[in-house]
Design an enzyme around this catalytic site. Structure first.
Site: not given
Ligand code: IFM
Length: 463
Positions: A165, A354
């Protein structure tokens, strides 16, 4: 939905080192930017830190047992940067490498594919002496880290994620100061984001020196929709898409930074983006074997006076489903995003690195965690993936965020994202109903499986 997911589709779950490991003073680990940031008064909701978290540096075998119990075929985890290069440059800590080697070998013995993230935000604090990601030197430091991990593990790990990210690192860490290292400055932010992408390029070149690695970055992607059909709101949505999505997608998978967003950034910082050197875009692009997609929700945008950007998030109108964190549940936007990515960047496979929801249930006195809203979220988003594949998107796998409830950065331990509940005082793990249901889906490779039994009225469970 009817129909099965492809036979080679990877189902798994994700975590990251700083959010689960704890054991900060073990095996020669150095201090990370998050250790220091957590000591800033008011930085973390509830005032906690990640020094214990889910205690996974010690309980990693329990976590792998959970993956096996759920029948998952892939596990995304990150290697703590300050465990490997404690001082940011130079000395490599072999005890840290030994730990991750044990994790990887155990996963492989169990038939679980490791998906290894290098930078999931826990840069060694020592690198802040030069400004962290604001300094181009961070790219060289990242190259040393990548080399150390690759020398130990590139002979057996197929999936590598260089950066998690980049937008969130840039935005929360260097623009708003809400994440480590707590800097709030636009020029610093866009500079840091560029160096994060440059480090992806350098890391990918190192990893491609080995036979196995498939290399990608994981981007947090938020489809941006206009609040109304006016031209002004449509422009705002497109601008926001440049800010959040295209600024990263284009140099990684297209060719260069998008010109419209470059102009927005130049206006925001009142000068040239002179830290982007002539050959930098060539050094970032053309090196991704796949794209990691982190998707949670969409953004609904309206035009606004430039401050510094001419758009603002207004959110959806009307009564929409939301998670406990207030994020709109928007699975159709997920499907459309996957289709868009495959259309705009043909030949780049997608891995969902994710996707998940905050839902705060704890064990009831029947011993179960009846997280029915997470089940609904999971099913609707897996359905979106299935529909995207049917429409031609090249999606290779789905890794749910997260395997475990864990340390949610500046929000502390309040938001619970896990398929597995963690009782923080004891570390006890309890597979939630969502985890069990996910296991059924994975076993069947289909959503056509019965829903978990509802809690019986006499359990006193509340949902
Ligand atoms: O927990 C985070 C993760 O570390 C990175 N992406 C978003 C998740 C939820 O906020």
């Amino acid at each position: 939905m009817t129909g099965r997911f492809p036979e080679d589709f990877l189902f798994g779950a994700s975590t990251s080192a700083h959010q689960i490991e704890g054991s900060h003073d073990v095996d020669g680990r150095g201090e990370s930017v998050w250790d220091v940031f957590a000591r800033t008064p008011g930085a973390i909701e509830g005032g906690g830190d990640a020094s214990v978290a889910t205690d996974s540096y010690r309980r990693w075998r329990d976590d792998i047992d959970l993956l096996s119990e759920l029948g998952l075929g892939a596990y995304r985890f990150s290697v703590g940067w300050s465990r490997i290069v404690p001082d940011g440059r130079g000395r490599v800590e072999t005890r840290g490498l030994d730990h991750y080697e044990r994790v990887v070998d155990t996963l492989l013995d169990r038939g679980i594919a490791p998906v290894l993230t290098l930078n999931h935000w826990d840069m060694p604090q020592a690198l802040m002496a030069d400004g962290g990601w604001i300094s181009r030197g961070a790219v060289d430091a990242f190259a040393e880290f990548t080399t150390a991990v690759a020398e130990r593990l590139a002979d057996r790990v197929d999936w590598w994620i260089t950066q998690n990210e980049p937008w969130i690192i840039q935005l929360l860490g260097y623009q708003l100061g809400l994440h480590a290292p707590g800097i709030a400055d636009h020029r610093s932010a866009v500079t840091a984001g560029h160096h994060v992408l440059l480090a992806h390029g350098v890391g990918a070149d190192i990893l491609h020196g080995y036979e196995r690695p498939k290399v990608g970055s994981a981007l947090s992607l938020f489809p941006c929709d206009p609040a109304t059909d006016t031209e002004a709101d449509r422009e705002a949505a497109w601008g926001s898409d440049g800010y959040v999505n295209r600024w990263y997608l284009e140099p990684l998978l297209g060719s260069v930074y998008p010109a419209d967003m470059r102009a927005h950034w130049e206006r925001a910082i009142g000068g040239d983006l002179d830290f982007i050197r002539d050959s930098d875009e060539q050094a970032i692009g053309g090196r991704s074997d796949f794209l990691g997609v982190n998707y949670y929700t969409r953004r609904v945008m309206a035009a606004a006076p430039a401050n510094p950007f001419p758009w603002r998030v207004v959110g959806p109108s009307g009564d929409v489903a939301r998670t406990d964190e207030g994020w709109e549940v928007a699975p159709d936007s997920f499907r459309d995003l996957l289709i868009r990515l495959s259309r705009d960047y043909p030949g780049v496979p997608l891995l969902i690195t994710e996707n998940g929801a905050v839902s705060g249930e704890s064990p009831t006195h029947d011993g179960r965690v009846h997280d029915v809203r997470r089940i609904a979220y999971l099913r609707s988003h897996l359905n979106a993936v299935h529909e995207a594949i049917a429409a031609g998107a090249d999606v290779r796998g789905y890794l749910h965020w997260s395997l475990l409830d864990n340390f949610e950065w500046s929000l502390g331990y309040r938001p619970r994202f896990g398929l597995v509940h963690v009782d923080y005082p004891t570390g006890r793990r309890t597979i939630k109903d969502s985890g069990r249901h996910y296991a059924d889906i994975v076993r069947a490779r289909s959503l056509d499986v019965p829903l978990p039994e509802a809690p019986s009225a006499d359990t006193g469970a509340v949902e």
